[in-house]
Design a protein around this motif. Structure first.
Motif, mmCIF file in Angstrom:
data_model
loop_
_atom_site.group_PDB
_atom_site.id
_atom_site.type_symbol
_atom_site.label_atom_id
_atom_site.label_comp_id
_atom_site.label_asym_id
_atom_site.label_seq_id
_atom_site.Cartn_x
_atom_site.Cartn_y
_atom_site.Cartn_z
ATOM 1 N N ASP A 54 0.826 -1.207 0.000
ATOM 2 C CA ASP A 54 0.000 0.000 0.000
ATOM 3 C C ASP A 54 0.862 1.259 0.000
ATOM 4 O OD1 ASP A 54 -2.254 -1.559 0.062
ATOM 5 O OD2 ASP A 54 -2.829 -1.051 2.117
ATOM 6 N N ARG A 55 1.910 1.256 0.828
ATOM 7 C CA ARG A 55 2.756 2.446 0.922
ATOM 8 C C ARG A 55 3.603 2.616 -0.342
ATOM 9 N NH1 ARG A 55 4.044 3.803 7.168
ATOM 10 N NH2 ARG A 55 2.041 3.087 7.997
ATOM 11 N N ALA A 56 4.068 1.498 -0.900
ATOM 12 C CA ALA A 56 4.810 1.580 -2.159
ATOM 13 C C ALA A 56 3.907 2.077 -3.283
ATOM 14 C CB ALA A 56 5.403 0.226 -2.505
ATOM 15 N N ALA A 57 2.654 1.650 -3.258
ATOM 16 C CA ALA A 57 1.701 2.120 -4.264
ATOM 17 C C ALA A 57 1.456 3.615 -4.130
ATOM 18 C CB ALA A 57 0.386 1.358 -4.132
ATOM 19 N N GLY A 58 1.450 4.089 -2.886
ATOM 20 C CA GLY A 58 1.300 5.522 -2.668
ATOM 21 C C GLY A 58 2.453 6.320 -3.255
ATOM 22 N N LEU A 59 3.631 5.711 -3.286
ATOM 23 C CA LEU A 59 4.806 6.383 -3.838
ATOM 24 C C LEU A 59 4.862 6.305 -5.361
ATOM 25 C CD1 LEU A 59 7.473 5.064 -1.277
ATOM 26 C CD2 LEU A 59 6.547 7.391 -1.408
ATOM 27 N N THR A 60 4.190 5.332 -5.935
ATOM 28 C CA THR A 60 4.284 5.107 -7.387
ATOM 29 C C THR A 60 2.988 5.374 -8.135
ATOM 30 O OG1 THR A 60 3.691 2.766 -7.099
ATOM 31 C CG2 THR A 60 6.048 3.324 -7.042
ATOM 32 N N GLY A 61 1.888 5.537 -7.407
ATOM 33 C CA GLY A 61 0.601 5.702 -8.071
ATOM 34 C C GLY A 61 0.035 4.414 -8.629
ATOM 35 N N ALA A 62 0.561 3.280 -8.192
ATOM 36 C CA ALA A 62 0.129 1.981 -8.709
ATOM 37 C C ALA A 62 -1.097 1.461 -7.972
ATOM 38 C CB ALA A 62 1.268 0.973 -8.600
ATOM 39 N N LEU A 63 -1.667 0.404 -8.508
ATOM 40 C CA LEU A 63 -2.773 -0.295 -7.863
ATOM 41 C C LEU A 63 -2.244 -1.490 -7.074
ATOM 42 C CD1 LEU A 63 -5.546 -0.348 -10.636
ATOM 43 C CD2 LEU A 63 -5.418 1.121 -8.613
ATOM 44 N N VAL A 64 -3.060 -1.944 -6.116
ATOM 45 C CA VAL A 64 -2.741 -3.110 -5.288
ATOM 46 C C VAL A 64 -3.887 -4.101 -5.382
ATOM 47 C CG1 VAL A 64 -2.162 -3.957 -2.982
ATOM 48 C CG2 VAL A 64 -1.414 -1.668 -3.698
ATOM 49 N N ALA A 65 -3.602 -5.315 -5.858
ATOM 50 C CA ALA A 65 -4.623 -6.361 -5.943
ATOM 51 C C ALA A 65 -4.929 -6.905 -4.552
ATOM 52 C CB ALA A 65 -4.136 -7.491 -6.852
ATOM 53 N N PRO A 66 -6.096 -7.528 -4.359
ATOM 54 C CA PRO A 66 -6.388 -8.151 -3.068
ATOM 55 C C PRO A 66 -5.316 -9.178 -2.707
ATOM 56 C CG PRO A 66 -8.379 -8.020 -4.389
ATOM 57 C CD PRO A 66 -7.236 -7.633 -5.293
#
Length: 249
Positions: A54-66
């Motif tokens: 989640d935090r890495a996605a916040g830094l990259t703008g990526a999505l996170v699958a379940p």
């Protein structure tokens, strides 16, 4: 309208379609549902992998699958709360999920792992997709994270119910205390660690007899919330950097 999260499960299909028009990467956290000693939460592995993703996605703008939370942990099934899938079933499930993500347009799947026994089945599942589709990394393998683990815990990091993962869950949630956790566990030899890497442990009854409180060489009580915050920050930045390099290939 609430804040937009990185979770695929909290997006609409038009939002996902718009995302896929611009990029093709996604995080897939994998963990377990198993005992983590007298002070560790049952979902520790999944919580750690998901929090970092989640935090890495916040830094990259990526999505996170379940996250994949039901995975192989047969050695821990003598402890209440552990739910384990066979390695073959987990590999089949992971294969179909990875193939499904590719079919949807996610051509760069970054699997962020939090459980050692997942590695072989996940590698086998990834091997059934075109080269370069899947990047499989465990959060503790990033050098910056390893340095923190060694600095804070040394040999007491151990193998299971590690103070680093307990620290991460304590940084964001419950801190559980138990008298048994205050006593250092039996220290592990380098030979034992090498022979049991990837969670190659014995049958459930034997495993609980050898490690009656669930810790495997790990002094869980050493994990502090402030350690967890530093570990989260280091792991998220490292995962974000690795994801960016992977997605841009």
């Amino acid at each position: 309208m609430g804040p937009l999260t990185p979770h695929l499960s909290e997006r609409t299909w038009p939002e996902v379609e718009a995302y896929l028009a611009e990029r093709s990467g996604i995080f897939l956290p994998t963990g377990s549902t198993e005992q983590h000693g007298p002070v560790g939460l049952i979902g520790t592995d999944t919580l750690c992998a998901t929090l970092i993703a989640d935090r890495a996605a916040g830094l990259t703008g990526a999505l996170v699958a379940p996250p994949l939370a039901y995975t192989p942990a047969p050695f821990n099934t003598a402890f209440p709360g552990t739910l384990s899938l066979s390695a073959g079933l987990f590999e089949a499930m992971a294969t179909e999920i990875l193939q499904g993500l590719v079919a949807q347009g996610f051509r760069r799947i970054f699997v962020l792992n939090g459980h050692g026994a997942n590695l072989a089945p996940l590698a086998a599942a990834a091997g059934q997709l075109p080269d370069g589709t899947v990047c499989l990394r465990s959060w503790w393998d990033f050098p910056s994270v390893g340095e923190l683990r060694k600095h804070h815990y040394g040999a007491w990091e151990g193998m299971h119910a590690t103070p680093s993962e307990i620290a991460i869950t304590r940084a964001v949630g419950r801190t559980v205390e138990h008298p048994a956790a205050e006593v250092p566990p039996v220290a592990l030899s380098p030979d034992y660690i090498a022979a049991h890497s990837g969670d190659r442990h014995g049958p459930p009854a034997e495993h609980r007899a050898a490690f009656p409180d669930g810790r495997v060489g790990s002094h869980s009580a050493l994990g502090r919330p402030e350690h967890g915050r530093a570990l989260l920050a280091a792991a998220a930045q490292a995962a974000a950097d690795a994801f960016t390099a992977f997605e841009s290939r």
